[in-house]
Every structure is written in C-alpha cells, then in structure tokens.
Design a protein around this motif. Sequence first.
Motif, mmCIF file in Angstrom:
data_model
loop_
_atom_site.group_PDB
_atom_site.id
_atom_site.type_symbol
_atom_site.label_atom_id
_atom_site.label_comp_id
_atom_site.label_asym_id
_atom_site.label_seq_id
_atom_site.Cartn_x
_atom_site.Cartn_y
_atom_site.Cartn_z
ATOM 1 N N ILE A 1 19.875 -10.561 -7.234
ATOM 2 C CA ILE A 1 19.485 -9.869 -8.481
ATOM 3 C C ILE A 1 18.840 -8.523 -8.130
ATOM 4 N N ALA A 2 17.990 -8.549 -7.085
ATOM 5 C CA ALA A 2 17.315 -7.302 -6.670
ATOM 6 C C ALA A 2 18.360 -6.249 -6.280
ATOM 7 N N THR A 3 19.367 -6.652 -5.514
ATOM 8 C CA THR A 3 20.397 -5.704 -5.077
ATOM 9 C C THR A 3 21.200 -5.188 -6.272
ATOM 10 N N ALA A 4 21.568 -6.104 -7.168
ATOM 11 C CA ALA A 4 22.377 -5.702 -8.329
ATOM 12 C C ALA A 4 21.596 -4.718 -9.207
ATOM 13 N N ALA A 5 20.295 -4.978 -9.411
ATOM 14 C CA ALA A 5 19.482 -4.084 -10.250
ATOM 15 C C ALA A 5 19.317 -2.724 -9.574
ATOM 16 N N ALA A 6 19.059 -2.748 -8.262
ATOM 17 C CA ALA A 6 18.871 -1.488 -7.522
ATOM 18 C C ALA A 6 20.177 -0.689 -7.486
#
Length: 403
Positions: A223-228
């Motif tokens: 999720i962190a990667t997708a949001a970033a």
Amino acid sequence: MSVLNGKNVLLGVSGGIAAYKTASLVRLLIKAGAHVQVVMTPASLDFVTPLTLSTLSKNPVYSTFYNEEEANATWNNHVELALWADYMLIAPATANTLSKMASGTCDNLLMATYLSAKCPVYFAPAMDLDMYIHPTTKINFDKLQSFGNTIIPAESGELASGLSGEGRMAEPENIIQFIEKDLESKLPLKGIKVLITAGPTYEAIDPVRFIGNHSSGKMGFDIATAAANLGAEVVLVSGPTHLQMKHNLVHLIRVTSADEMYEVCHQHYESSDVAIAAAAVADYKPKNIATQKIKKTETTFTIELEKNKDILLSLGQLKKHQFLIGFALETENEIDNAKIKIEKKNLDLIVLNSLNDKGAGFGKPTNKVTFIDKDFNIFENPLKSKELVAEDIVNLIVKKYAN
Ligand code: CTP
C-alpha cells in the motif's frame, strides 16, 4: 524511484544533428526503469544508427511502414506502437517534424505513430536560433501545446551552424528531469500525507523471547508503494519484518512493540490526511517483562497478559479531517463483525479479509478482500495479488481526493 519506472516510453527521433544525443537519452530512460521503443524518421538515420538505439533500448527500432529486408515483409503497426506507449517523447523535434505534427502531415512512420498516440506527448525542439524564433515555429509550438503536447524548451549554446543562441535540444539529463518533474506534479496524490501501519508487533516476555505473529508486512508495504507511486508522502510504521523500502516518498519507521507503534502513529497522525492500519498488532502483551532470561525451572509456566492499546480505535477517536481505513480479519459473521468495527473505531472504510477464502491472509502473496465503507456499501473483489489489492485501496483514496 523514478516516476518513469515500469512505464512504456516511445521515443520518436527526427533528423537533426542532436539525434546523436538520443543514445544517451535512451540509456537514461532505461536507467530510470522505463521500457523504451524507438521510431525514427528516414532523415534521422543519417545522424544515428538504428543499431545503436536498438542495442541500448533492447528493442527493434522502426523507421519504415514495413520491413523491406524480410522475405515476407511484415507491417510495422504504428497504432500498436502508439497504444503501447504510456508516454511519447519526440527528441530531437526538428522544425520540419514540428510543422508536420502541427498540421497532421502523415508521410512517415513517426508521424503516423504520433497521430495514433493517445498518451501524453513531450517534444524537445532542436534547430538553429533564427528558425527557433521564426513566427511559424512559434505558431507550431502554440498549436501543439493546444493539442495537449508539452514542449521541453530548447537550451542556449553553440549550434551546428557555428552560431550561438537558443535552439539547441535540451541535454538528455535535462529532458529526463523535465519529464519526471512534470509527471510528478500531475500525480493524483501529490501533497497528500498517508500514515500506514504494517507487519506484526513483538511483545517482549524477557530479553530473548517475545509473543508475535506470522504477519509478513507485505500488505502494508505494498500500500505504501502504491500510494507513493501516485505522489503521496508516506510514513510507514512497521513492526519487525525483513521487507525493505527504497521509495524516496516513503519514510519507513521500524518499531518492535504495539506501544512503540502507538507512540509513532500518534506523533504523525495530526499531519496526516489518510491513515491505514494494516498492521497485525498483538492484542495482548506480558504484564511484566522479566529483566533476565527466564530459566526453565518450572514444569508449567504461566504468563499474565494485559491488553495492548488499540491504535486504530484511538486514531478513530482523535479523527478530525483524516480518512481512516482499517483492516479486519474474520472467521465468521464477517460482514456483520466488520460493520461493528467500522462504527466502534469510527472508520471511513474497512478492508475485510475472510480466513474462509482460499489464498487470502498471512504469509500469502495474494489476498481476497471486501471493502465496506462507512455507509455500509459493500464492494466484493476477486482473489488478487497483494500489489493489486494495494492499488485498489489507493485508487479509492484517489477517488476521494478527486472530488
Ligand atoms: N488494530 C490496531 N491496534 C490494535 C489492534 C488492532 O491498530 N491493538 C487495528 C488493526 O491494524 C486492524 C484493525 O485494528 O486495522 C482490526 O483489528 P482486529 O484485530 O481484526 O480487530 P479487533 O478490533 O482487535 O477485534 P477482534 O477482537 O475481533 O480481533
């Protein structure tokens, strides 16, 4: 990580002396993680060889509508090339090519590809200084910009004519930087701060033992990667995991216990726009932590546990402007239990995992989730990779901020 990472970039090369710089351009695009294909005008073949660009891009280079040398000549499909591209870059864009782009003249493969492209198009003009300031050139620039194409302005310096002035194609490094900056400024979560919890927590029993769980942290990291990737500034608070994070927009804070996770989350919550609790926080912790390693002297052994603070519950109570997303892992009455959690923890959305679904849950690369929003609208999803589930969650956030 560059915004160009994983993107398909179609480079169109037209016939000017700056074409020799496209070798560096392709190399830099590849270095940024892009997949590159190259289309050349016939005139550009005098300035740089297709073999050079093909070697660097690791793809065939196209300059004609069909492969003349093949016994059964095959057609180079310009529509397919154009639709493959996430971005098209025309560099160098000569006065002639710019004029054709502006008027829709379609007399070579590059022009046919340009006219078929639906993706964002960048062009980097290259010409002599007087040509660059000629009124027709200016009209063509304006026209192309009115089509939604983006100009990468020429730079000043020595020109092939021996004159010095504006008209030199921007240096390859500057072209890449220009495109990256432009794309970053258009990302849908630009300026949005997202707080994410991930992984298990370890609750110490003594200096060498702990109570923990099998959470890998993968869901929260994805999720962190997708949001970033969509421009969000992410604070990722993770319990112990072997996962690494290299994204320059993700600030990873590693913690061990639920108490530490609670503290760090509360430090960052107020400045966050979105908070997502994907961590598998231990519900209980040993009431007393032995200061020395416990010896196995007893036949039976009891550890008294006390409840950990519920981080998500507390974030829900403190909620002001934040969009709050929780996870629920249920084994029975899944929907009803998840709805109770939405209300109890004051959530805007819950991501429900059911252990009854094959392929979902801890330690697996896939997940099958149901989204339930605060109005109890239910969205079922098929079994997907955790990366795709992460993208779905982040797309819901994008939708919220698009309004
Ligand atoms: N959570 C949290 N802090 C805790 C426990 C849970 O932040 N101490 C968060 C989890 O990250 C998850 C959500 O709360 O997003 C749901 O956790 P879960 O353990 O499924 O639910 P509980 O509220 O603990 O209820 P239950 O008794 O059903 O397990």
